[in-house]
Motif scaffolding. Structure first.
Motif, PDB file in Angstrom:
ATOM      1  N   ASN A 116      35.552  14.526  44.665  1.00  0.00           N
ATOM      2  CA  ASN A 116      36.823  14.566  45.626  1.00  0.00           C
ATOM      3  C   ASN A 116      36.742  13.540  46.637  1.00  0.00           C
ATOM      4  O   ASN A 116      35.757  12.677  46.978  1.00  0.00           O
ATOM      5  CB  ASN A 116      36.929  15.886  46.276  1.00  0.00           C
ATOM      6  N   ALA A 139      39.503  15.342  42.533  1.00  0.00           N
ATOM      7  CA  ALA A 139      39.901  16.518  43.033  1.00  0.00           C
ATOM      8  C   ALA A 139      40.341  16.157  44.394  1.00  0.00           C
ATOM      9  O   ALA A 139      39.969  15.255  45.055  1.00  0.00           O
ATOM     10  CB  ALA A 139      39.045  17.629  43.142  1.00  0.00           C
ATOM     11  N   GLU A 141      40.519  17.588  48.530  1.00  0.00           N
ATOM     12  CA  GLU A 141      39.945  18.011  49.384  1.00  0.00           C
ATOM     13  C   GLU A 141      39.562  19.461  49.439  1.00  0.00           C
ATOM     14  O   GLU A 141      40.656  20.272  49.287  1.00  0.00           O
ATOM     15  CB  GLU A 141      39.768  17.701  50.870  1.00  0.00           C
TER      16      GLU A 141
END
Length: 806
Positions: A116, A139, A141
């Motif tokens: 992420n 991704a 957060e």
């Protein structure tokens, strides 16, 4: 460092990529290194750290694989731009990127990175302006973490990263960004209320792309004017409500607006007339209604693409003369427009600015009247689609002047007369006039067209034969001539159409046998076949931006500098109705590439079914030979059609047994041999044949076994019928040898029975002989009397003739 030195260093590296890292140490003053498309190993990134003067490194499309190294490239403290896009890198962004304190542009798009964006330690890069992670597996957060950046981005591209994103909202660090010029969060499955705050916070925003997410709520515009906004794409979400009435005032320089595939409602605001720079407007797939406002028609004179399809607009298209003289594509299909096609459209071709009109879609409306002849003057038209209206009259011969025409669809109207034979454009790929009242023969206009993919003339009143030149259409994949009055024999030239997908000749008057060579058609979804995708690509939408875009460190006076591409695709899908399974389905788009079938039903075809039909490629999905006069056995070779879904042989004169091998057809959904002269037992109730009911076998008195009511009372002896040289059983309706023996035995039995009765019963014996005597006397009297009359008449005639001689 001069440009020549840059070019020299690039040539050295490309010429000897194996020793490139060793030579890097000699380039102490190298500042910019461009290696796009080169074959350089990932180890190069380990060694590049020795070039401490480097500030631009571009290695896109270099087939780099594996994870990013934690040393080498991270030591380039002067690096301002790095482009590693379009490679095969995976893993997370290494923590050593924190050392790139001068970095302004970071492009890692089109890789396989995961993790992420919080864990990437990007917040420490205070000079970062351009950040692109699109098309990765990254991704956003986690809920427990929020990236509070020290940078102010100008470009943030995070498109198509939805692999690890479920019910995610927009990145929260964007709440701290106030100087964005481009933001792209498309194709991410983002949820929640529409982030109007992105427009509010970034007053210098130019390109705003949030397409293909799951945002809901209304679309609100800022309160103050935003002259910098050039492009807005919020398509394919769940937005609702009306378009803000002041949108045209808030974004006066808007060039591109796409609000398609949402739930917007209401009408087009009159403020759209202020969008004098608008070139492309797409409102497809909403709930808009009302008429097209005149202020919009007159004000948006630079409009090139107008898509209002799949809404509820009504009224006339353009009530009076419009000012859309630059229009290239007009898509008004699937609405409620009515009345005749206005003549005001006809003024366009007289204007030199509209010679580029290439796409006209008016299908699925309520237009009436005759086809306008002025359409023939639009020389750049490539597709005309006016299907499913109430148009009438003949097809104007002026349309023959459209030499660039590729897609022509006037189906489902009330057109009559013959099809003009002057359609000699070799560019026509899709020609659809089905469901009209057209008459005459199949037009000869296509006899030399090797590009024609689809010819759909079904549901008309065409007469004559299928011409022999049909075999010249080498690219033809769909031939639909259903429900006409065509006759004669099916020409063997059809067998030359090796790219054919669908052949439908049903409900005509064809006679004679089925050509054996039809079994030679490949019916194979080969990638070498011409594609049925009737797509028309608009191309790219170029948006010139200011100097912050890539690449910031090259010649900033280049007019093509900083181009951001927006793909704007228009698609014209071929749609075909064909009977498969238990009903007629409409096939459209990519599925047509895998749909194969033959329908020769409801004709007067005779003779045996060619066994070659069972040797067609196994990809065929439907074979319908019902309602003909076909005879002979069902070919055993039909068991080779492994993917067939419909096999209909009903209402013929077929005889013999149903081949038990047909139970191997595990994809079969519809099977019918009803109303023939078949005999023997029905196929074993296994696989798909366990699902067929009595209606599949009705009308065959000599058939027995489930699901029929008449069961087979005893097992018959094994068949001793001969097998022909093609592997088919020599079944017939009755064994003639058995018939002759049975007849003689029955005759002798009856004769002996009569003799025995006369011998035993004297009364019947006397009565029998009396009857014989009476019959003899009657026959004798009849012969004698009539003989005498005939003799007297003949004698008189002879005397008369002799007396008349001189």
């Amino acid at each position: 460092m001069t440009f020549m030195t840059h070019l020299l260093s690039y040539s050295i590296l490309v010429a000897d990529t194996c020793n490139a890292p060793e030579k890097l140490g000699k380039l102490n003053n190298l500042e910019q290194l461009y290696l796009e498309g080169s074959s350089i190993d990932k180890s190069f990134l380990h060694k590049i750290g020795v070039v401490t003067s480097l500030n631009v490194l571009t290695m896109s499309s270099c087939e780099l694989k594996g994870t990013l190294p934690t040393q080498g490239w991270c030591d380039l403290k002067n690096l301002q731009e790095i482009d590693l896009s379009q490679n095969k890198l995976k893993g997370i962004l290494p923590s050593c990127t924190v050392n790139l304190t001068s970095l302004k542009i970071l492009d890692l798009s089109y890789n396989h990175l995961d993790g992420n964006i919080v864990q990437s330690q990007l917040s420490s890069l205070t000079t970062l302006e351009y950040l692109s992670f699109s098309n990765n597996n990254l991704a956003l957060e986690p809920d427990s973490l929020t990236l509070i950046p020290t940078f102010q981005l100008k470009v943030f591209s995070f498109s198509n990263c939805s692999y690890n994103m479920h019910n995610s909202t927009p990145p929260r660090f964007l709440h701290y960004q106030y100087d964005l010029r481009i933001i792209d969060l498309s194709h991410n499955k983002l949820v929640g209320q529409f982030p109007n705050w992105l427009l509010e916070n970034n007053t210098r925003l130019e390109i705003f792309i949030l397409k293909n997410n799951s945002f809901k709520g209304p679309f609100l515009v800022p309160y103050d004017i935003r002259p910098s906004v050039l492009s807005i794409d919020i398509s394919d979400n769940y937005l609702h409500g009306p378009i803000p009435t002041n949108l045209g005032l808030i974004f006066p320089n808007l060039n591109y607006l796409n609000m398609s595939i949402n739930k917007f409602q209401g009408s087009i605001p009159s403020s759209f007339g202020n969008l004098i720079f608008l070139q492309r407007l797409d409102l497809l797939g909403n709930n808009f209604s009302g008429s097209i406002p005149m202020h919009f028609i007159m004000g948006c004179y630079q409009l090139e693409l107008l898509i209002l399809s799949h809404n509820s607009f009504s009224g006339q298209i353009f009530p009076t003369n419009s000012n859309l003289t630059n229009l290239c594509s007009l898509h008004l299909d699937n609405n409620h427009f009515s009345g005749p096609i206005p003549h005001c459209l006809g003024i366009f071709p007289t204007n030199s600015n509209l010679t580029n009109l290439c796409s006209l879609h008016l299908d699925n409306n309520h237009f009436s009247g005759m086809l306008p002849t002025w359409m023939g003057n639009m020389s750049s038209l490539e597709d005309i689609i006016m299907a499913n209206n109430h148009l009438e009259g003949p097809i104007p011969i002026e349309l023959c002047k459209l030499i660039n025409l590729q897609f022509f669809d006037l189906s489902d109207n009330n057109l009559f007369g013959s099809v003009p034979s002057c359609f000699n454009s070799l560019n026509i790929r899709f020609f659809q006039l089905n469901k009209n009242c057209l008459s005459g023969p199949i037009p000869s206009a296509f006899q030399n067209n090797s590009n024609l993919l689809s010819l759909n003339l079904r549901d008309n009143h065409l007469t004559g034969n299928i011409p022999n030149w049909i075999g010249n259409l080498s690219s033809l994949r769909i031939l639909l001539l259903k429900e006409n009055q065509l006759g004669g024999q099916i020409p063997i030239q059809l067998c030359l159409l090796q790219n054919l997908n669908i052949l439908d000749l049903s409900y005509n008057k064809f006679v004679g046998p089925i050509p054996h060579c039809l079994g030679n058609i490949t019916f194979d979804p080969s990638t070498q076949k011409p594609s049925l995708g009737g797509s028309y690509s608009w191309g790219t939408y170029d948006m010139s931006l200011s100097l912050y875009l890539k690449t910031k460190l090259i010649n900033t006076e280049d007019p093509n500098y900083g181009i951001y591409m927006l793909n704007v695709g228009l698609y014209v899908d071929e749609e075909v109705e064909f009977a498969t399974k238990s009903r007629t389905y409409s096939y459209k788009g990519d599925i047509l590439e895998y749909m194969f079938g033959i329908d020769l039903s409801c004709n007067n075809l005779a003779g045996k079914i060619p066994p070659e039909l069972g040797r067609i490629n196994s990809y065929i999905r439907a074979l319908n030979l019902s309602h003909n006069n076909l005879s002979g056995p069902i070919p055993i070779s039909f068991s080779n059609l492994k993917q067939i879904e419909r096999l209909d042989l009903s209402y013929n004169n077929l005889n013999g047994k149903i081949p038990p091998q047909l139970t191997e057809l595990t994809s079969l959904a519809v099977f019918s041999v009803a109303h023939n002269n078949l005999s023997g037992t029905t196929p074993e109730r296994k696989n798909q044949f366990g699902t067929f009911d009595e209606s599949s076998y009705d009308g065959n008195p000599l058939l027995c076994g489930p699901p029929l009511q008449n069961s087979c009372t005893k097992m018959r002896p094994p068949s001793t019928m001969p097998v022909d040289n093609k592997g088919e059983e020599g079944n017939s309706f009755m064994d003639m040898g058995v018939f002759y023996i049975s007849f003689v035995v029955a005759y002798i039995t009856v004769l002996l029975g009569i003799v025995a009765v006369l011998y035993i019963n004297s009364y019947w014996r006397r009565a029998w002989f009396n009857l014989i005597g009476v019959c003899i006397d009657t026959c004798y009297c009849f012969v004698v009397i009539h003989y005498r009359k005939w003799f007297s008449f003949s004698l008189s005639l002879l005397l008369f003739c002799c007396g008349s001689l001189p």
